[in-house]
Scaffold this active site. Structure first.
Site, PDB file in Angstrom:
ATOM      1  N   SER A  70      -4.960  -2.744   3.004  1.00  0.00           N
ATOM      2  CA  SER A  70      -6.151  -3.465   2.558  1.00  0.00           C
ATOM      3  C   SER A  70      -6.569  -4.471   3.632  1.00  0.00           C
ATOM      4  O   SER A  70      -6.819  -4.088   4.769  1.00  0.00           O
ATOM      5  CB  SER A  70      -5.880  -4.122   1.210  1.00  0.00           C
ATOM      6  OG  SER A  70      -7.068  -4.599   0.614  1.00  0.00           O
TER       7      SER A  70
ATOM      8  N   ASP B 254     -11.059   4.357  -4.795  1.00  0.00           N
ATOM      9  CA  ASP B 254     -11.110   3.040  -4.171  1.00  0.00           C
ATOM     10  C   ASP B 254     -12.489   2.850  -3.548  1.00  0.00           C
ATOM     11  O   ASP B 254     -12.945   3.690  -2.771  1.00  0.00           O
ATOM     12  CB  ASP B 254     -10.025   2.972  -3.085  1.00  0.00           C
ATOM     13  CG  ASP B 254      -9.981   1.646  -2.357  1.00  0.00           C
ATOM     14  OD1 ASP B 254     -10.759   0.734  -2.697  1.00  0.00           O
ATOM     15  OD2 ASP B 254      -9.149   1.517  -1.437  1.00  0.00           O
TER      16      ASP B 254
ATOM     17  N   HIS C 279      -6.897   1.721  -5.254  1.00  0.00           N
ATOM     18  CA  HIS C 279      -6.636   0.738  -4.207  1.00  0.00           C
ATOM     19  C   HIS C 279      -5.278   0.073  -4.439  1.00  0.00           C
ATOM     20  O   HIS C 279      -4.925  -0.275  -5.558  1.00  0.00           O
ATOM     21  CB  HIS C 279      -7.740  -0.321  -4.211  1.00  0.00           C
ATOM     22  CG  HIS C 279      -7.643  -1.282  -3.064  1.00  0.00           C
ATOM     23  ND1 HIS C 279      -8.043  -0.955  -1.790  1.00  0.00           N
ATOM     24  CD2 HIS C 279      -7.171  -2.554  -2.993  1.00  0.00           C
ATOM     25  CE1 HIS C 279      -7.837  -1.988  -0.987  1.00  0.00           C
ATOM     26  NE2 HIS C 279      -7.303  -2.964  -1.698  1.00  0.00           N
TER      27      HIS C 279
END
Length: 303
Positions: free
Chosen positions: A149, A249, A279
């Site tokens: 991320s 995501d 995610h």
């Protein structure tokens, strides 16, 4: 549960402290999983600042022979939240299965420290680690960067900076796990999946307001190549990349688009999309996709 987390503007200091804090070990092991017993985990403080020091967590198999690779890891959390413990399972498993050392690094977080503070901290950490390859008994020709991320964004930016402002040793690989490579949030998947689990459009916008505050003399735009790897003027000469994305995501297409940009620049890369994953799935060890993705990372770093 993620939808119950408040996202006020400005953020409440008590909420930030709670969501950034290292969880108690029993809770952490339940939520994220534990490193294998064969892996020794050691903590070190690199930069002891009164507010958000740079911490290192080192994962190394007990019987690891010298001269093996080393990966520098950065956690996620939208540049606002997160801690080292949330990647314990991933870093420990990777160290064990790929027979290497992982050095996981913290960094300053927004809104107290907006962009590019996190980027600067990753550079400080990477310089420290690469200058001490011998201390870590690592192969200086096989030191790579990885992150998930926001951490994946930072790893990609570090690879770009290391090409133009060399570290003690060249970077060998970059492993980018559902990174945000375009902080303008222009990818089609963001419009397609505004209510996706764990990363709704509302939450992404909230992270952006903290990390890229408006109206300050030092405010940065999402198109600034210092914070958006997609907007770098040149991507040639970067280390080979593995990009992993989740189909459910909003940031899915950030990985796909960045892979295409690397391909156009002649950088070897693979992009793997797990259609049903969400995610952050590599912090969810019970998801089948987490095990599959880990196997791909191990394969990439075993080449």
């Amino acid at each position: 549960m993620s939808r119950l987390i408040p996202h006020p503007d400005p953020p409440w200091p008590a909420v930030l402290r709670l969501l950034r804090a290292e969880p108690l070990r029993p809770l952490a092991r339940l939520m994220y999983g534990a490193p294998p017993d064969r892996v020794v985990v050691a903590d070190r403080i690199l930069l002891d600042r009164p507010n958000q020091p740079i911490r290192l967590r080192i994962y190394r198999p007990r019987d690891l022979e010298p001269g093996r690779p080393l990966m520098i890891n950065f956690h996620g959390g939208g540049f606002v939240l997160g801690n080292l413990t949330q990647t314990d399972w991933l870093c420990g498993q990777l160290a064990d299965r790929a027979r290497l050392t992982v050095v996981s690094c913290s960094y300053r977080l927004a809104p107290e420290h907006p962009a590019p503070a996190a980027v600067d901290d990753t550079w400080t950490a990477a310089r420290y680690v690469t200058e001490r390859a011998a201390e870590f008994e690592a192969d200086p020709e096989r030191i790579g960067v990885m992150g998930n991320s926001a951490g994946g964004t930072l790893a990609a930016l570090l690879a770009l900076r290391a090409r133009d402002e060399p570290l003690a040793v060249p970077l060998w690989r970059q492993v980018l796990l559902y990174p945000a490579t375009d902080l303008t949030l222009s990818s089609a998947s963001i419009a397609e999946l505004p209510d996706a689990p764990l990363a709704t459009r509302r939450v992404l916008d909230w992270y952006g307001r903290q990390y890229l505050p408006r109206g300050r003399p030092d405010s940065l735009e999402g198109t600034d190549p210092r914070i958006s790897p997609m907007h770098a003027a040149d991507h040639a000469g970067l280390p080979p990349a593995l990009l992993i994305a989740a189909g459910q995501d909003p940031l899915r297409d950030d990985a796909v688009r960045y892979g295409a940009v690397l391909t156009a620049a002649g950088v070897p890369n693979r992009v793997i999309v797990y259609p049903d994953a969400v995610h952050g799935f590599l912090s969810m060890r019970r998801m089948a996709e987490a095990t599959l993705a880990l196997t791909e990372i191990v394969a990439e770093l075993s080449q």
